[in-house]
Design a protein around this motif. Structure first.
Motif, PDB file in Angstrom:
ATOM      1  N   LYS A   1      31.634  96.831  -0.172  1.00 32.75           N
ATOM      2  CA  LYS A   1      32.555  96.157  -1.081  1.00 32.75           C
ATOM      3  C   LYS A   1      33.521  97.163  -1.720  1.00 32.75           C
ATOM      4  N   LYS A   2      32.978  98.295  -2.172  1.00 31.68           N
ATOM      5  CA  LYS A   2      33.814  99.324  -2.788  1.00 31.68           C
ATOM      6  C   LYS A   2      34.770  99.942  -1.767  1.00 31.68           C
ATOM      7  N   GLU A   3      34.292 100.137  -0.541  1.00 37.00           N
ATOM      8  CA  GLU A   3      35.144 100.683   0.519  1.00 37.00           C
ATOM      9  C   GLU A   3      36.306  99.735   0.808  1.00 37.00           C
ATOM     10  N   MET A   4      36.002  98.449   0.903  1.00 38.08           N
ATOM     11  CA  MET A   4      37.054  97.462   1.173  1.00 38.08           C
ATOM     12  C   MET A   4      38.043  97.389   0.008  1.00 38.08           C
ATOM     13  N   ALA A   5      37.534  97.483  -1.210  1.00 37.57           N
ATOM     14  CA  ALA A   5      38.399  97.479  -2.392  1.00 37.57           C
ATOM     15  C   ALA A   5      39.305  98.707  -2.369  1.00 37.57           C
ATOM     16  N   GLY A   6      38.751  99.850  -1.992  1.00 36.71           N
ATOM     17  CA  GLY A   6      39.541 101.068  -1.906  1.00 36.71           C
ATOM     18  C   GLY A   6      40.671 100.958  -0.898  1.00 36.71           C
ATOM     19  N   GLU A   7      40.383 100.332   0.242  1.00 35.75           N
ATOM     20  CA  GLU A   7      41.416 100.134   1.263  1.00 35.75           C
ATOM     21  C   GLU A   7      42.528  99.226   0.740  1.00 35.75           C
ATOM     22  N   LEU A   8      42.136  98.139   0.060  1.00 32.55           N
ATOM     23  CA  LEU A   8      43.137  97.238  -0.521  1.00 32.55           C
ATOM     24  C   LEU A   8      43.996  97.951  -1.555  1.00 32.55           C
ATOM     25  N   LEU A   9      43.349  98.738  -2.407  1.00 32.26           N
ATOM     26  CA  LEU A   9      44.090  99.473  -3.432  1.00 32.26           C
ATOM     27  C   LEU A   9      45.054 100.473  -2.805  1.00 32.26           C
ATOM     28  N   HIS A  10      44.598 101.184  -1.790  1.00 29.35           N
ATOM     29  CA  HIS A  10      45.452 102.161  -1.120  1.00 29.35           C
ATOM     30  C   HIS A  10      46.694 101.475  -0.536  1.00 29.35           C
ATOM     31  N   GLN A  11      46.492 100.343   0.132  1.00 32.15           N
ATOM     32  CA  GLN A  11      47.618  99.606   0.715  1.00 32.15           C
ATOM     33  C   GLN A  11      48.573  99.127  -0.374  1.00 32.15           C
ATOM     34  N   PHE A  12      48.007  98.625  -1.464  1.00 26.44           N
ATOM     35  CA  PHE A  12      48.826  98.123  -2.561  1.00 26.44           C
ATOM     36  C   PHE A  12      49.649  99.249  -3.186  1.00 26.44           C
ATOM     37  N   ILE A  13      48.978 100.349  -3.514  1.00 22.73           N
ATOM     38  CA  ILE A  13      49.673 101.472  -4.159  1.00 22.73           C
ATOM     39  C   ILE A  13      50.764 102.017  -3.246  1.00 22.73           C
ATOM     40  N   HIS A  14      50.437 102.182  -1.975  1.00 23.74           N
ATOM     41  CA  HIS A  14      51.421 102.686  -1.018  1.00 23.74           C
ATOM     42  C   HIS A  14      52.630 101.735  -0.934  1.00 23.74           C
ATOM     43  N   GLY A  15      52.366 100.441  -0.881  1.00 24.43           N
ATOM     44  CA  GLY A  15      53.447  99.452  -0.829  1.00 24.43           C
ATOM     45  C   GLY A  15      54.318  99.486  -2.077  1.00 24.43           C
ATOM     46  N   MET A  16      53.688  99.615  -3.229  1.00 29.85           N
ATOM     47  CA  MET A  16      54.447  99.682  -4.483  1.00 29.85           C
ATOM     48  C   MET A  16      55.293 100.957  -4.541  1.00 29.85           C
ATOM     49  N   GLN A  17      54.734 102.065  -4.065  1.00 31.29           N
ATOM     50  CA  GLN A  17      55.485 103.320  -4.034  1.00 31.29           C
ATOM     51  C   GLN A  17      56.674 103.216  -3.087  1.00 31.29           C
ATOM     52  N   GLU A  18      56.487 102.522  -1.975  1.00 33.82           N
ATOM     53  CA  GLU A  18      57.594 102.307  -1.043  1.00 33.82           C
ATOM     54  C   GLU A  18      58.709 101.484  -1.682  1.00 33.82           C
ATOM     55  N   LEU A  19      58.329 100.618  -2.634  1.00 34.43           N
ATOM     56  CA  LEU A  19      59.327  99.827  -3.356  1.00 34.43           C
ATOM     57  C   LEU A  19      60.024 100.644  -4.443  1.00 34.43           C
ATOM     58  N   GLY A  20      59.559 101.874  -4.646  1.00 36.29           N
ATOM     59  CA  GLY A  20      60.202 102.746  -5.606  1.00 36.29           C
ATOM     60  C   GLY A  20      59.512 102.842  -6.954  1.00 36.29           C
ATOM     61  N   PHE A  21      58.350 102.219  -7.092  1.00 37.43           N
ATOM     62  CA  PHE A  21      57.624 102.285  -8.364  1.00 37.43           C
ATOM     63  C   PHE A  21      56.895 103.616  -8.492  1.00 37.43           C
ATOM     64  N   LYS A  22      56.904 104.159  -9.688  1.00 37.19           N
ATOM     65  CA  LYS A  22      56.127 105.359 -10.000  1.00 37.19           C
ATOM     66  C   LYS A  22      54.713 104.910 -10.388  1.00 37.19           C
ATOM     67  N   ASN A  23      53.761 105.832 -10.301  1.00 37.63           N
ATOM     68  CA  ASN A  23      52.360 105.484 -10.547  1.00 37.63           C
ATOM     69  C   ASN A  23      52.154 104.820 -11.904  1.00 37.63           C
ATOM     70  N   GLN A  24      52.781 105.338 -12.951  1.00 34.82           N
ATOM     71  CA  GLN A  24      52.607 104.748 -14.279  1.00 34.82           C
ATOM     72  C   GLN A  24      53.144 103.313 -14.322  1.00 34.82           C
ATOM     73  N   ASP A  25      54.264 103.072 -13.614  1.00 39.48           N
ATOM     74  CA  ASP A  25      54.815 101.714 -13.544  1.00 39.48           C
ATOM     75  C   ASP A  25      53.835 100.776 -12.838  1.00 39.48           C
ATOM     76  N   ILE A  26      53.199 101.280 -11.790  1.00 39.76           N
ATOM     77  CA  ILE A  26      52.216 100.473 -11.045  1.00 39.76           C
ATOM     78  C   ILE A  26      51.060 100.088 -11.960  1.00 39.76           C
ATOM     79  N   VAL A  27      50.575 101.067 -12.742  1.00 36.48           N
ATOM     80  CA  VAL A  27      49.464 100.816 -13.665  1.00 36.48           C
ATOM     81  C   VAL A  27      49.875  99.747 -14.678  1.00 36.48           C
ATOM     82  N   THR A  28      51.064  99.848 -15.220  1.00 34.50           N
ATOM     83  CA  THR A  28      51.556  98.877 -16.205  1.00 34.50           C
ATOM     84  C   THR A  28      51.651  97.486 -15.588  1.00 34.50           C
ATOM     85  N   ILE A  29      52.196  97.403 -14.400  1.00 31.82           N
ATOM     86  CA  ILE A  29      52.337  96.112 -13.712  1.00 31.82           C
ATOM     87  C   ILE A  29      50.969  95.484 -13.466  1.00 31.82           C
TER      88      ILE A  29
END
Length: 138
Positions: A85-113
């Motif tokens: 479960k944790k491994e699958m959650a980690g994969e989802l988070l990685h994909q999400f963070i990478h996608g948000m970064q590709e949209l131009g969001f900085k890490n702090q913006d991602i956390v806020t969102i």
């Protein structure tokens, strides 16, 4: 059972992921019997050898266990299920963070969102999730 297959990923991996999702979501409980190779192959209209490979990999990862003469069963080890479960959650988070970064969001913006989205969705908390983001181990 019905799976929408992706041509970019081997079928046996897609079936493995499907079974793992059923386990971590509770649709398949620890100790539950899983369908036989023949049953699953017929149900998914897939070559039995592909299903056999899927089961071999699930056994190698200790997600399922074979009881000689009785069939295959979901592992009874709750810690193994939680690790998946944790491994699958980690994969989802990685994909999400990478996608948000590709949209131009900085890490702090991602956390806020994410915080805002979680707060807005607070009335729909899922069983087992804590407000601090930790997953409850049952």
């Amino acid at each position: 059972m019905s799976i929408e297959f992706d041509n970019n990923l081997p079928i046996y991996l897609q079936i493995m992921n499907y079974i793992k999702r059923q386990i971590v979501s509770g649709l398949l409980q620890p100790g539950d019997k899983i369908p036989s190779v023949r049953e699953l192959a017929a149900d998914l209209q897939i070559n039995p050898n592909t299903i056999q490979r899927t089961f071999q990999e699930l056994e190698r990862e200790e997600v399922v266990e074979t009881k000689r003469g009785l069939g295959r069963y979901v592992t009874s080890e709750e810690s193994k299920i939680m690790a998946i479960k944790k491994e699958m959650a980690g994969e989802l988070l990685h994909q999400f963070i990478h996608g948000m970064q590709e949209l131009g969001f900085k890490n702090q913006d991602i956390v806020t969102i994410v915080k805002e989205a979680v707060a807005a969705d607070g009335s729909k908390d899922r069983k087992g999730a804590h407000p601090d983001g930790h997953i409850a181990e049952s």
